[in-house]
Design a protein around this motif. Sequence first.
Motif, mmCIF file in Angstrom:
data_model
loop_
_atom_site.group_PDB
_atom_site.id
_atom_site.type_symbol
_atom_site.label_atom_id
_atom_site.label_comp_id
_atom_site.label_asym_id
_atom_site.label_seq_id
_atom_site.Cartn_x
_atom_site.Cartn_y
_atom_site.Cartn_z
ATOM 1 N N THR A 160 -6.649 49.453 -52.887
ATOM 2 C CA THR A 160 -7.871 48.735 -52.466
ATOM 3 C C THR A 160 -8.402 49.356 -51.482
ATOM 4 O O THR A 160 -7.940 50.331 -50.771
ATOM 5 C CB THR A 160 -7.303 47.386 -51.978
ATOM 6 N N GLU A 161 -9.848 48.929 -51.498
ATOM 7 C CA GLU A 161 -10.835 49.777 -50.589
ATOM 8 C C GLU A 161 -11.754 49.103 -49.669
ATOM 9 O O GLU A 161 -12.091 49.277 -48.699
ATOM 10 C CB GLU A 161 -11.691 51.059 -51.345
ATOM 11 N N SER A 162 -11.987 47.777 -50.201
ATOM 12 C CA SER A 162 -13.009 46.903 -49.636
ATOM 13 C C SER A 162 -12.192 45.827 -48.885
ATOM 14 O O SER A 162 -11.641 44.725 -49.660
ATOM 15 C CB SER A 162 -13.803 46.366 -50.613
ATOM 16 N N ARG A 163 -12.430 45.725 -47.714
ATOM 17 C CA ARG A 163 -11.628 44.629 -46.643
ATOM 18 C C ARG A 163 -12.405 43.314 -46.794
ATOM 19 O O ARG A 163 -11.864 42.319 -46.857
ATOM 20 C CB ARG A 163 -11.355 45.014 -45.170
ATOM 21 N N SER A 164 -13.754 43.679 -47.217
ATOM 22 C CA SER A 164 -14.623 42.514 -47.363
ATOM 23 C C SER A 164 -14.175 41.599 -48.620
ATOM 24 O O SER A 164 -14.241 40.246 -48.733
ATOM 25 C CB SER A 164 -16.177 43.007 -47.452
ATOM 26 N N LEU A 165 -14.000 42.524 -49.518
ATOM 27 C CA LEU A 165 -13.591 41.869 -50.915
ATOM 28 C C LEU A 165 -12.148 41.252 -50.801
ATOM 29 O O LEU A 165 -12.031 39.959 -51.255
ATOM 30 C CB LEU A 165 -13.671 43.014 -52.090
ATOM 31 N N LEU A 166 -11.383 41.785 -49.914
ATOM 32 C CA LEU A 166 -9.900 41.318 -49.987
ATOM 33 C C LEU A 166 -10.185 39.845 -49.078
ATOM 34 O O LEU A 166 -9.343 38.857 -49.460
ATOM 35 C CB LEU A 166 -9.193 42.140 -49.121
ATOM 36 N N GLY A 167 -11.145 39.888 -48.190
ATOM 37 C CA GLY A 167 -11.390 38.595 -47.373
ATOM 38 C C GLY A 167 -11.910 37.581 -48.465
ATOM 39 O O GLY A 167 -11.404 36.522 -48.190
ATOM 40 N N SER A 168 -12.677 37.985 -49.406
ATOM 41 C CA SER A 168 -13.355 36.944 -50.192
ATOM 42 C C SER A 168 -12.185 36.331 -51.076
ATOM 43 O O SER A 168 -11.949 35.151 -51.664
ATOM 44 C CB SER A 168 -14.255 37.770 -51.084
ATOM 45 N N MET A 169 -11.303 37.156 -51.447
ATOM 46 C CA MET A 169 -10.219 37.096 -52.240
ATOM 47 C C MET A 169 -9.224 36.126 -51.716
ATOM 48 O O MET A 169 -8.508 35.049 -52.241
ATOM 49 C CB MET A 169 -9.275 38.131 -52.915
ATOM 50 N N ASN A 170 -8.839 36.056 -50.167
ATOM 51 C CA ASN A 170 -7.944 35.330 -49.301
ATOM 52 C C ASN A 170 -8.758 33.906 -49.480
ATOM 53 O O ASN A 170 -8.184 32.838 -49.573
ATOM 54 C CB ASN A 170 -8.154 35.863 -47.865
ATOM 55 N N ASP A 171 -10.324 33.775 -49.597
ATOM 56 C CA ASP A 171 -10.906 32.486 -49.435
ATOM 57 C C ASP A 171 -10.614 31.968 -51.083
ATOM 58 O O ASP A 171 -10.149 30.803 -50.873
ATOM 59 C CB ASP A 171 -12.480 32.786 -49.331
ATOM 60 N N PHE A 172 -10.579 32.528 -51.951
ATOM 61 C CA PHE A 172 -10.371 32.184 -53.109
ATOM 62 C C PHE A 172 -8.865 31.726 -53.134
ATOM 63 O O PHE A 172 -8.503 30.516 -53.772
ATOM 64 C CB PHE A 172 -10.405 33.166 -54.219
ATOM 65 N N ALA A 173 -7.883 32.503 -52.598
ATOM 66 C CA ALA A 173 -6.513 32.056 -52.614
ATOM 67 C C ALA A 173 -6.511 30.578 -51.761
ATOM 68 O O ALA A 173 -5.618 29.551 -52.276
ATOM 69 C CB ALA A 173 -5.662 32.944 -51.799
ATOM 70 N N HIS A 174 -7.196 30.412 -50.905
ATOM 71 C CA HIS A 174 -7.047 29.201 -49.976
ATOM 72 C C HIS A 174 -7.720 27.973 -51.032
ATOM 73 O O HIS A 174 -7.162 26.892 -50.921
ATOM 74 C CB HIS A 174 -7.846 29.345 -48.928
ATOM 75 N N LEU A 175 -8.592 28.208 -51.661
ATOM 76 C CA LEU A 175 -9.350 27.420 -52.512
ATOM 77 C C LEU A 175 -8.228 26.870 -53.682
ATOM 78 O O LEU A 175 -8.191 25.675 -54.028
ATOM 79 C CB LEU A 175 -10.650 27.845 -53.238
ATOM 80 N N ILE A 176 -7.652 27.875 -54.190
ATOM 81 C CA ILE A 176 -6.611 27.547 -55.422
ATOM 82 C C ILE A 176 -5.346 26.810 -54.818
ATOM 83 O O ILE A 176 -5.045 25.875 -55.188
ATOM 84 C CB ILE A 176 -6.064 29.115 -55.730
#
Length: 170
Positions: A106-122
């Motif tokens: 992985t290269e984008s910390r911003s994208l990983l942060g958005s994925m963490n938001d998705f994980a919280h929604l899930i």
Amino acid sequence: MSYIYCTQKLAKEMGIKLSPSTRQQVGLGNWYANLLRVDRRKCVLFTHEQTLYSLFVANLKKPAIQRLDEIFVEALSDQLKQEKFSLNLIEEILEEYEGKIEYAKTESRSLLGSMNDFAHLIKAEVNFHKSLENVDPDILGKRLNRTPFSAINFEYPQTLFRSRIEQRLN
């Protein structure tokens, strides 16, 4: 060649060593993938690099995770059918990925942060329904992709992804 940028946790589960990417992008582009544990089950969240369009695949066992490229193509196909894309277009999109996927760090910390938001929604959705088994995956996928995110200027991932597909056709 398209890339799936995997987290270290997912790479370890897959039993692979990740290579650095060459930042090559073909067709619709690259995806990020993360291993989640939801309701004590292994799940994978795939997120499109530019649009944050996401695919959630639940209840995976290790042998399935080791075939991540096949799982990804199947999940993408299913979700595109849910989004009412034509079968010809879906086949054309899937051809870009079948047998042409590399895994990288992985290269984008911003994208990983958005994925963490998705994980919280899930996880919130699973908690609301008391169990992962009670969650309709199609409805969950639609809900994820119809949530605006600041990382994409409060646009909807579904709208941006559809627009990306349409640009690709022209």
